[in-house]
Design an enzyme around this catalytic site. Structure first.
Site, short mmCIF file in Angstrom:
data_model
loop_
_atom_site.label_atom_id
_atom_site.label_comp_id
_atom_site.label_asym_id
_atom_site.label_seq_id
_atom_site.Cartn_x
_atom_site.Cartn_y
_atom_site.Cartn_z
N LYS A 16 4.07 11.59 -11.09
CA LYS A 16 3.21 10.76 -11.94
C LYS A 16 3.91 9.42 -12.12
O LYS A 16 5.07 9.37 -12.54
CB LYS A 16 3.02 11.40 -13.32
CG LYS A 16 1.91 12.43 -13.35
CD LYS A 16 1.61 12.82 -14.79
CE LYS A 16 0.53 13.88 -14.85
NZ LYS A 16 0.32 14.36 -16.23
N LYS B 81 8.54 23.31 -13.91
CA LYS B 81 7.67 22.16 -13.62
C LYS B 81 7.32 22.12 -12.13
O LYS B 81 6.16 21.85 -11.77
CB LYS B 81 8.36 20.86 -14.04
CG LYS B 81 7.54 19.66 -13.63
CD LYS B 81 7.33 18.65 -14.67
CE LYS B 81 6.31 17.62 -14.21
NZ LYS B 81 6.44 16.36 -14.87
N GLU C 37 -3.29 17.30 -11.23
CA GLU C 37 -3.75 17.68 -12.58
C GLU C 37 -5.26 17.90 -12.66
O GLU C 37 -5.97 17.29 -13.47
CB GLU C 37 -3.31 16.63 -13.61
CG GLU C 37 -3.36 17.19 -15.03
CD GLU C 37 -2.76 16.26 -16.08
OE1 GLU C 37 -1.60 15.88 -15.96
OE2 GLU C 37 -3.50 15.93 -17.02
N ASN D 144 0.80 18.96 -20.86
CA ASN D 144 0.47 17.99 -21.90
C ASN D 144 0.46 18.64 -23.28
O ASN D 144 0.02 18.03 -24.26
CB ASN D 144 -0.88 17.33 -21.62
CG ASN D 144 -0.86 16.55 -20.32
OD1 ASN D 144 0.15 15.94 -19.98
ND2 ASN D 144 -1.95 16.58 -19.59
N ARG E 164 -1.82 21.97 -14.39
CA ARG E 164 -0.81 20.94 -14.72
C ARG E 164 -1.06 20.34 -16.10
O ARG E 164 -0.14 19.88 -16.78
CB ARG E 164 -0.77 19.85 -13.65
CG ARG E 164 0.33 18.83 -13.92
CD ARG E 164 0.64 17.94 -12.74
NE ARG E 164 1.69 17.00 -13.09
CZ ARG E 164 2.31 16.21 -12.25
NH1 ARG E 164 2.01 16.25 -10.97
NH2 ARG E 164 3.26 15.38 -12.67
N HIS F 186 9.32 9.36 -27.71
CA HIS F 186 8.20 10.13 -27.16
C HIS F 186 8.39 11.65 -27.39
O HIS F 186 7.49 12.33 -27.88
CB HIS F 186 8.06 9.82 -25.66
CG HIS F 186 7.05 10.68 -24.97
ND1 HIS F 186 5.71 10.61 -25.25
CD2 HIS F 186 7.19 11.66 -24.03
CE1 HIS F 186 5.06 11.49 -24.50
NE2 HIS F 186 5.93 12.14 -23.76
N HIS G 247 0.49 11.66 -28.79
CA HIS G 247 0.10 10.28 -28.43
C HIS G 247 -0.56 9.56 -29.60
O HIS G 247 -0.37 8.36 -29.78
CB HIS G 247 -0.83 10.28 -27.21
CG HIS G 247 -0.10 10.50 -25.92
ND1 HIS G 247 -0.73 10.83 -24.75
CD2 HIS G 247 1.23 10.44 -25.62
CE1 HIS G 247 0.18 10.96 -23.78
NE2 HIS G 247 1.37 10.74 -24.29
N ARG H 52 0.81 -1.24 0.00
CA ARG H 52 0.00 0.00 0.00
C ARG H 52 0.83 1.28 0.00
O ARG H 52 0.34 2.35 0.29
CB ARG H 52 -0.99 0.03 1.16
CG ARG H 52 -1.99 -1.11 1.10
CD ARG H 52 -3.32 -0.70 1.70
NE ARG H 52 -4.30 -1.74 1.48
CZ ARG H 52 -4.55 -2.71 2.35
NH1 ARG H 52 -3.91 -2.77 3.50
NH2 ARG H 52 -5.45 -3.61 2.07
N HIS I 231 1.10 16.75 -26.43
CA HIS I 231 0.94 15.32 -26.14
C HIS I 231 -0.34 14.72 -26.72
O HIS I 231 -0.37 13.55 -27.05
CB HIS I 231 0.98 15.08 -24.63
CG HIS I 231 2.36 15.24 -24.04
ND1 HIS I 231 3.07 16.43 -24.09
CD2 HIS I 231 3.17 14.36 -23.40
CE1 HIS I 231 4.25 16.26 -23.50
NE2 HIS I 231 4.33 15.02 -23.08
N GLU J 35 10.71 18.43 -24.40
CA GLU J 35 9.92 18.69 -23.18
C GLU J 35 10.35 20.02 -22.55
O GLU J 35 9.55 20.68 -21.89
CB GLU J 35 10.08 17.53 -22.18
CG GLU J 35 9.63 16.16 -22.71
CD GLU J 35 8.10 15.94 -22.70
OE1 GLU J 35 7.35 16.89 -22.40
OE2 GLU J 35 7.69 14.81 -23.01
N1 GLY Z 1 4.72 15.08 -17.89
C1 GLY Z 1 3.61 15.90 -17.56
C2 GLY Z 1 3.33 15.95 -16.10
O1 GLY Z 1 4.10 15.48 -15.30
O2 GLY Z 1 2.30 16.46 -15.72
#
Ligand code: GLY
Length: 351
Positions: free
Chosen positions: A134, A214, A224, A232, A228, A252, A239, A112, A235, A176
């Protein structure tokens, strides 16, 4: 009848990101370093000279996005059970974004939830993936569709690891960085126009700026629910490109670079960005050897694939569109007609 569980609490999940030569680290607990054969072959000796623990184990998972899956997570978990890791034990993610995301995810579910730290070894993971908690893995439905927000206890960014990074992967990391400049910081964008990233001091400055950007965004919106999502940018389109090319043609960051060009085209159509600004972003992507064109074979199919993305909800897809350079709009109000119009620009001829 109702039974209430009062769970209001303040949790301090703050952590430091150290951008420097990796310091000597000692942990008075069981620690497992999760890595892949490539990173281990190149850099494990360097890490082992700087890390010690009460008990230290190394768990290797196969290298590559196609192994960011349940089988690799099971490999990690089984090894932790075999070595009797407990809730006080800790994981160290030692690799790029794939290793980082999977280590974080394994840490979030093992008994957990246990602690982990990030020691990212690619530019992309140093400036983006290792920061912000993330974690996750891919499955047959798509990328990162299973996972958790689980913040690391610390992140150590050592540019020593970049010395062995292939040029293409370096550029993919720059994508990025450009993403953060276009969406949040015009002066950073202008700096990147002149920057020479082969110069160590300039590279470190750029890494620091990207990480600071960031960190600010994550501090505002950890899970998010709002701003946040701006990270993206590129993206949503990227994607689909990765999906269409079965993750084989583009790294990527490269797919994101093309996605940024597409998002800019959308921004121009929405009159949020001038054509000049869009072409200045494209030139900057090209300066860093990133791809900026893509031929869409089937525009309708490309459009339908948007809906596989986890950023789509019901019938609305969220798009991140720059407002000039240095600001951004997050919208789920783009009509199908508008999107097909943009996609068609990449359909008939290479944009
Ligand atoms: N890579 C985008 C984020 O961490 O929100």
């Amino acid at each position: 009848m109702q039974v209430n569980i009062p769970l209001v609490k303040t949790i301090d999940n703050s952590y430091n990101i150290t951008i420097d030569t990796l310091p000597k680290l000692h942990f008075d607990k069981k620690v497992a370093i999760i890595t892949n054969p490539k990173v281990s072959g190149l850099h494990l000796g360097y890490l082992l000279n700087r890390i010690s623990a009460k008990e230290l184990y190394i768990i290797t998972v196969p290298d590559g996005e196609e192994y960011k899956n349940q089988a690799s997570i099971d490999t990690i978990l089984e090894s932790l059970f075999n070595h009797q890791f407990n809730r006080k034990s800790m994981l160290v993610a030692f690799g790029g974004g794939v290793v980082g995301d999977m280590t974080g995810y394994a840490a979030s579910i093992y008994q957990r939830g246990i602690e982990f730290i990030q020691i990212p070894t690619t530019l992309l993971s140093q400036v983006d993936a290792s920061v912000g908690g993330k974690t996750g893995m891919n499955n047959s439905y798509g990328k990162n569709l299973v996972g958790a927000f689980h913040q690391p206890k610390a992140v150590y960014i050592d540019h020593h690891f970049l010395s062995t990074l292939p040029t293409r992967e370096f550029s993919a990391g720059v994508a990025e960085i450009l993403k953060m400049a276009v969406t949040f910081d015009k002066s950073f964008f202008d700096f990147l126009k002149k920057a020479n990233l082969s110069d160590e001091a300039e590279l470190l400055k750029v890494i620091q700026k990207a990480v600071e950007t960031k960190a600010k965004v994550v501090a505002l919106d950890e899970k998010e629910n709002g701003i946040r999502a701006a990270l993206n940018y590129g993206h949503t389109f990227g994607h689909v490109i990765e999906n269409e090319t079965a993750y084989k043609t583009y790294l990527h960051g490269e797919a994101v670079a093309i996605g940024m060009v597409m998002a800019n085209e959308l921004a121009v159509e929405m009159q949020l960005m001038s054509k000049n600004e869009a072409s200045s972003v494209k030139s900057l992507l090209q300066k860093y050897n990133l791809p900026t064109s893509y031929k869409i074979k089937d525009v309708e199919l490309f459009y339908e694939t948007f809906f596989l993305d986890k950023k789509s909800s019901d019938s609305a897809i969220t798009f991140i569109v720059p407002k000039n350079i240095g600001d951004v709009k997050i919208t789920d109000q783009c009509s199908k007609a508008l999107l097909l119009n943009v996609l068609n620009k990449f359909g008939a001829v290479d944009a």
